[in-house]
Motif scaffolding. Structure first.
Motif, PDB file in Angstrom:
ATOM      1  N   SER A  95       0.818  -1.218   0.000  1.00 52.64           N
ATOM      2  CA  SER A  95       0.000   0.000   0.000  1.00 52.64           C
ATOM      3  C   SER A  95       0.851   1.266   0.000  1.00 52.64           C
ATOM      4  CB  SER A  95      -0.931   0.001   1.217  1.00 52.64           C
ATOM      5  OG  SER A  95      -0.211   0.251   2.424  1.00 52.64           O
ATOM      6  N   LEU A  96       2.148   1.149   0.286  1.00 59.07           N
ATOM      7  CA  LEU A  96       3.032   2.312   0.312  1.00 59.07           C
ATOM      8  C   LEU A  96       3.520   2.713  -1.080  1.00 59.07           C
ATOM      9  CD1 LEU A  96       5.271   1.327   3.389  1.00 59.07           C
ATOM     10  CD2 LEU A  96       3.175   2.700   3.381  1.00 59.07           C
ATOM     11  N   VAL A  97       3.256   1.870  -2.069  1.00 58.94           N
ATOM     12  CA  VAL A  97       3.730   2.114  -3.439  1.00 58.94           C
ATOM     13  C   VAL A  97       2.724   2.966  -4.199  1.00 58.94           C
ATOM     14  CG1 VAL A  97       4.323   1.023  -5.632  1.00 58.94           C
ATOM     15  CG2 VAL A  97       5.046  -0.033  -3.468  1.00 58.94           C
ATOM     16  N   GLU A  98       3.233   3.918  -4.975  1.00 56.45           N
ATOM     17  CA  GLU A  98       2.393   4.753  -5.822  1.00 56.45           C
ATOM     18  C   GLU A  98       2.647   4.419  -7.286  1.00 56.45           C
ATOM     19  OE1 GLU A  98       3.040   8.833  -4.916  1.00 56.45           O
ATOM     20  OE2 GLU A  98       2.699   8.583  -2.761  1.00 56.45           O
ATOM     21  N   ALA A  99       1.606   4.590  -8.093  1.00 54.49           N
ATOM     22  CA  ALA A  99       1.715   4.317  -9.535  1.00 54.49           C
ATOM     23  C   ALA A  99       2.843   5.153 -10.140  1.00 54.49           C
ATOM     24  CB  ALA A  99       0.399   4.627 -10.221  1.00 54.49           C
ATOM     25  N   GLY A 100       3.583   4.540 -11.061  1.00 50.41           N
ATOM     26  CA  GLY A 100       4.648   5.227 -11.769  1.00 50.41           C
ATOM     27  C   GLY A 100       5.997   5.187 -11.079  1.00 50.41           C
ATOM     28  N   SER A 113       6.539 -11.970  -1.220  1.00 47.36           N
ATOM     29  CA  SER A 113       5.104 -11.756  -0.997  1.00 47.36           C
ATOM     30  C   SER A 113       4.715 -10.312  -1.286  1.00 47.36           C
ATOM     31  CB  SER A 113       4.736 -12.114   0.446  1.00 47.36           C
ATOM     32  OG  SER A 113       4.936 -13.489   0.695  1.00 47.36           O
ATOM     33  N   THR A 114       5.570  -9.373  -0.880  1.00 47.57           N
ATOM     34  CA  THR A 114       5.293  -7.966  -1.130  1.00 47.57           C
ATOM     35  C   THR A 114       5.295  -7.653  -2.616  1.00 47.57           C
ATOM     36  OG1 THR A 114       6.275  -7.348   1.000  1.00 47.57           O
ATOM     37  CG2 THR A 114       6.063  -5.615  -0.653  1.00 47.57           C
ATOM     38  N   ALA A 115       6.298  -8.152  -3.327  1.00 44.59           N
ATOM     39  CA  ALA A 115       6.365  -7.920  -4.771  1.00 44.59           C
ATOM     40  C   ALA A 115       5.131  -8.476  -5.479  1.00 44.59           C
ATOM     41  CB  ALA A 115       7.629  -8.562  -5.343  1.00 44.59           C
ATOM     42  N   ARG A 116       4.700  -9.656  -5.065  1.00 52.16           N
ATOM     43  CA  ARG A 116       3.519 -10.272  -5.674  1.00 52.16           C
ATOM     44  C   ARG A 116       2.288  -9.391  -5.498  1.00 52.16           C
ATOM     45  NH1 ARG A 116       3.115 -14.908  -2.673  1.00 52.16           N
ATOM     46  NH2 ARG A 116       4.762 -15.801  -3.951  1.00 52.16           N
ATOM     47  N   ARG A 117       2.141  -8.837  -4.311  1.00 52.02           N
ATOM     48  CA  ARG A 117       0.982  -7.976  -4.048  1.00 52.02           C
ATOM     49  C   ARG A 117       1.083  -6.652  -4.802  1.00 52.02           C
ATOM     50  NH1 ARG A 117      -2.649  -8.972   0.131  1.00 52.02           N
ATOM     51  NH2 ARG A 117      -2.295 -10.937   1.219  1.00 52.02           N
ATOM     52  N   VAL A 118       2.281  -6.099  -4.883  1.00 52.60           N
ATOM     53  CA  VAL A 118       2.444  -4.820  -5.575  1.00 52.60           C
ATOM     54  C   VAL A 118       2.105  -4.941  -7.056  1.00 52.60           C
ATOM     55  CG1 VAL A 118       4.111  -3.077  -6.291  1.00 52.60           C
ATOM     56  CG2 VAL A 118       4.156  -3.911  -3.955  1.00 52.60           C
ATOM     57  N   SER A 120       0.335  -6.994  -8.635  1.00 55.24           N
ATOM     58  CA  SER A 120      -1.033  -7.405  -8.948  1.00 55.24           C
ATOM     59  C   SER A 120      -2.074  -6.372  -8.527  1.00 55.24           C
ATOM     60  CB  SER A 120      -1.349  -8.749  -8.281  1.00 55.24           C
ATOM     61  OG  SER A 120      -1.272  -8.667  -6.871  1.00 55.24           O
ATOM     62  N   ARG A 121      -1.627  -5.216  -8.036  1.00 50.18           N
ATOM     63  CA  ARG A 121      -2.579  -4.170  -7.656  1.00 50.18           C
ATOM     64  C   ARG A 121      -3.347  -3.689  -8.879  1.00 50.18           C
ATOM     65  NH1 ARG A 121       0.070   0.450  -3.966  1.00 50.18           N
ATOM     66  NH2 ARG A 121      -1.349   1.618  -5.311  1.00 50.18           N
ATOM     67  N   PRO A 122      -4.679  -3.739  -8.863  1.00 49.22           N
ATOM     68  CA  PRO A 122      -5.462  -3.370 -10.048  1.00 49.22           C
ATOM     69  C   PRO A 122      -5.409  -1.884 -10.376  1.00 49.22           C
ATOM     70  CG  PRO A 122      -6.909  -3.807  -8.182  1.00 49.22           C
ATOM     71  CD  PRO A 122      -5.530  -4.220  -7.765  1.00 49.22           C
ATOM     72  N   ASP A 123      -5.020  -1.052  -9.401  1.00 47.74           N
ATOM     73  CA  ASP A 123      -5.002   0.394  -9.642  1.00 47.74           C
ATOM     74  C   ASP A 123      -3.696   0.868 -10.266  1.00 47.74           C
ATOM     75  OD1 ASP A 123      -3.792  -0.329  -7.148  1.00 47.74           O
ATOM     76  OD2 ASP A 123      -3.685   1.795  -6.631  1.00 47.74           O
ATOM     77  N   ILE A 124      -2.728  -0.032 -10.429  1.00 48.58           N
ATOM     78  CA  ILE A 124      -1.465   0.335 -11.062  1.00 48.58           C
ATOM     79  C   ILE A 124      -1.450  -0.249 -12.466  1.00 48.58           C
ATOM     80  CG2 ILE A 124       1.043   0.063 -10.994  1.00 48.58           C
ATOM     81  CD1 ILE A 124       0.919   0.126  -7.994  1.00 48.58           C
ATOM     82  N   ASP A 125      -1.592   0.618 -13.451  1.00 46.11           N
ATOM     83  CA  ASP A 125      -1.657   0.165 -14.840  1.00 46.11           C
ATOM     84  C   ASP A 125      -0.875   1.142 -15.719  1.00 46.11           C
ATOM     85  OD1 ASP A 125      -2.273  -1.373 -16.984  1.00 46.11           O
ATOM     86  OD2 ASP A 125      -4.440  -1.140 -16.847  1.00 46.11           O
ATOM     87  N   SER A 126      -0.485   0.663 -16.900  1.00 46.37           N
ATOM     88  CA  SER A 126       0.276   1.512 -17.812  1.00 46.37           C
ATOM     89  C   SER A 126      -0.634   2.575 -18.410  1.00 46.37           C
ATOM     90  CB  SER A 126       0.907   0.666 -18.914  1.00 46.37           C
ATOM     91  OG  SER A 126      -0.072  -0.116 -19.565  1.00 46.37           O
TER      92      SER A 126
END
Length: 269
Positions: A95-100, A113-118, A120-126
């Motif tokens: 949850s601490l990661v921001e898009a881009g 585990s953290t990388a997997r969750r980051v 796969s976050r649906p709100d982070i897209d190209s």
């Protein structure tokens, strides 16, 4: 702090299911429900969400593995009492990661585990031809997690792969990292000690991680409470170098005071 039983804790259920899936490649709703002592409807909901996160593919009556390195462990982790704690850490850290952003990871179960969750976050897209996220990987299995996501740009350090951690070490890895800069570095650790700092078993791995830390604006330590007071062979960094520490379990007063003294943000999960 005592962990909830695997069947009652969603994060622990996922950790168990993905570990089993990495071994068996295919699981049925009925067998997972029986193993965890939960209802089949709960398992079906988990399977739907796992497919949405691109962690598995649903079939009639179950799920099958996709080509992802789910875990550093090769066998079932039903007896792994820290699995649920790690997943809670991963959820908060992601949850601490921001898009881009450009983010980095060293090797380990918690960072995996953290990388997997980051990723796969649906709100982070190209958007507009730019990647939704850039992930710099010091471990091969984390690179495998990231590269399957089209919206993630995956950067892999060169070097020699360590057989147990999958981390890349040596002059090639350090030379590559010297030209890269990170917004956030996530650091897993074997030991977390007020005097010794964050430690691991390999000086070669620690050396690469130190360079990644030095090239990052934000440094987030990830640890379960059983790491507190432990020391391994090689020092990664002092606790004071961290900007944040995400930890599951009871934090000692000594560590809490040390974090406050050095303005390290504590995230207890």
């Amino acid at each position: 702090m005592r962990s909830a039983p695997v069947g009652k804790d969603r994060s622990a259920r996922w950790d168990h299911v993905l570990a089993r899936l990495s071994e068996l490649k295919r699981l049925s709703v009925a067998e997972v429900a029986s193993e965890l002592g939960i209802s089949e409807s709960t398992v079906r909901r988990d399977f739907v969400e796992m497919e949405r996160a691109q962690l598995a593919r649903r079939t009639h009556g179950g799920i099958v593995a996709v080509d992802v390195a789910y875990s550093l462990a090769t066998g079932p982790r039903a007896t792994d009492t820290s699995g649920g704690d790690r997943e809670r850490i991963a959820e908060r850290a992601a949850s601490l990661v921001e898009a881009g952003q450009t983010i980095g990871f060293n090797g380990g179960r918690t960072t995996t585990s953290t990388a997997r969750r980051v990723v796969s976050r649906p709100d982070i897209d190209s958007r507009d031809g730019m990647p939704g996220l850039t992930v710099v990987c010091a471990a091969l299995n984390i690179a495998t997690e990231a590269v399957l996501r089209p919206h993630v740009r995956t950067v892999v350090l060169g070097g020699v792969a360590e057989p147990y951690s999958f981390e890349l070490t040596g002059p090639l890895a350090t030379a590559t990292m010297r030209d890269l800069w990170l917004d956030t570095m996530f650091v897993g650790t074997i030991g977390l000690d007020v005097q010794a700092g964050l430690t691991c078993h390999s000086e070669a791995e620690a050396g690469v991680t130190r360079i990644m830390i030095g090239h990052s604006r934000r440094v987030v330590g990830l640890a379960t409470a059983d790491k507190i007071g432990e020391r391994a062979l090689a020092g990664i960094c002092p606790v004071s170098v961290l900007t944040d520490l995400v930890i599951a379990g009871e934090v000692t007063e000594e560590l809490r005071e040390h974090l406050t003294e050095h303005s390290v943000r504590l995230h207890e999960v």
